[in-house]
Design an enzyme around this catalytic site. Structure first.
Site, mmCIF file in Angstrom:
data_model
loop_
_atom_site.group_PDB
_atom_site.id
_atom_site.type_symbol
_atom_site.label_atom_id
_atom_site.label_comp_id
_atom_site.label_asym_id
_atom_site.label_seq_id
_atom_site.Cartn_x
_atom_site.Cartn_y
_atom_site.Cartn_z
ATOM 1 C CG ASP A 175 -1.507 4.175 -2.499
ATOM 2 O OD1 ASP A 175 -0.888 3.474 -1.679
ATOM 3 O OD2 ASP A 175 -1.997 5.291 -2.212
ATOM 4 C CB ILE A 176 -6.547 6.200 -2.367
ATOM 5 C CG1 ILE A 176 -7.778 7.017 -2.714
ATOM 6 C CG2 ILE A 176 -5.898 6.684 -1.091
ATOM 7 C CD1 ILE A 176 -8.932 6.808 -1.745
ATOM 8 C CG ASN A 203 6.116 1.328 4.638
ATOM 9 O OD1 ASN A 203 7.334 1.355 4.468
ATOM 10 N ND2 ASN A 203 5.273 2.015 3.876
ATOM 11 C CD GLN A 229 1.863 -1.473 9.178
ATOM 12 O OE1 GLN A 229 2.706 -1.728 10.051
ATOM 13 N NE2 GLN A 229 0.983 -2.344 8.759
ATOM 14 C CB SER A 230 -0.820 4.941 7.385
ATOM 15 O OG SER A 230 -0.900 4.578 6.023
ATOM 16 C CG HIS A 280 -0.283 -2.346 2.564
ATOM 17 N ND1 HIS A 280 -0.571 -2.288 3.910
ATOM 18 C CD2 HIS A 280 0.350 -1.197 2.260
ATOM 19 C CE1 HIS A 280 -0.127 -1.138 4.395
ATOM 20 N NE2 HIS A 280 0.447 -0.466 3.414
ATOM 21 C CG HIS A 291 3.545 0.654 -0.750
ATOM 22 N ND1 HIS A 291 2.697 1.730 -0.772
ATOM 23 C CD2 HIS A 291 3.623 0.264 0.555
ATOM 24 C CE1 HIS A 291 2.273 1.997 0.456
ATOM 25 N NE2 HIS A 291 2.823 1.119 1.285
#
Ligand code: AMP
Length: 114
Positions: free
Chosen positions: A31-32, A88, A95-96, A101, A103
């Site tokens: 994750d960034i 999410n 959720q973005s 995906h 996590h």
């Protein structure tokens, strides 16, 4: 593949990511903006928007997704101490990125409010 989908572009290698592994129809990358010492995202190569679209994956992909999540956590050294897996869906979950995906988070004692 929606052209504007960030994770489709990472899967395609068009956007750089710190990839942990690829295989079984999945890609895992760091994750960034990690929320834990280890924070890896596991995404199916095939685009579905979220958990709500999981029926859009084949039974084999759904099964492999869980196996890859567990393998990533093991390979990251999280198995002895524990880890959390979160997906999410939608606004209430914040959720973005609208490509399913997971996590995979660990490496510290995680908050009980997450
Ligand atoms: P969610 O809020 O569940 O949709 O999670 C999206 C996650 O994607 C967030 O934790 C972001 O930090 C992460 N993220 C966004 N852009 C990137 C990127 N280019 N590479 C890796 N992770 C990303």
């Amino acid at each position: 593949m929606p052209e504007e989908c960030l994770f489709c572009r990472i899967v395609a290698g068009e956007v750089p990511a710190d990839v942990v592994c690829r295989g079984r129809g999945m890609v895992a990358f760091h994750d960034i903006a990690p929320k834990a010492p280890v924070h890896v995202l596991v995404v199916p190569e095939r685009h579905v928007d979220s958990m709500a679209g999981v029926e859009g994956l084949t039974p084999g992909e759904r099964s492999d997704m869980l196996a890859v999540i567990a393998a990533v956590a093991r390979d990251q050294g999280l198995e002895p101490t524990g880890y959390r897996v979160v997906a999410n869906h939608g606004a209430d979950a914040l959720q973005s990125v609208f490509h399913l995906h997971w996590h995979v988070m660990g490496g510290t004692r995680l908050s009980d409010s997450m």
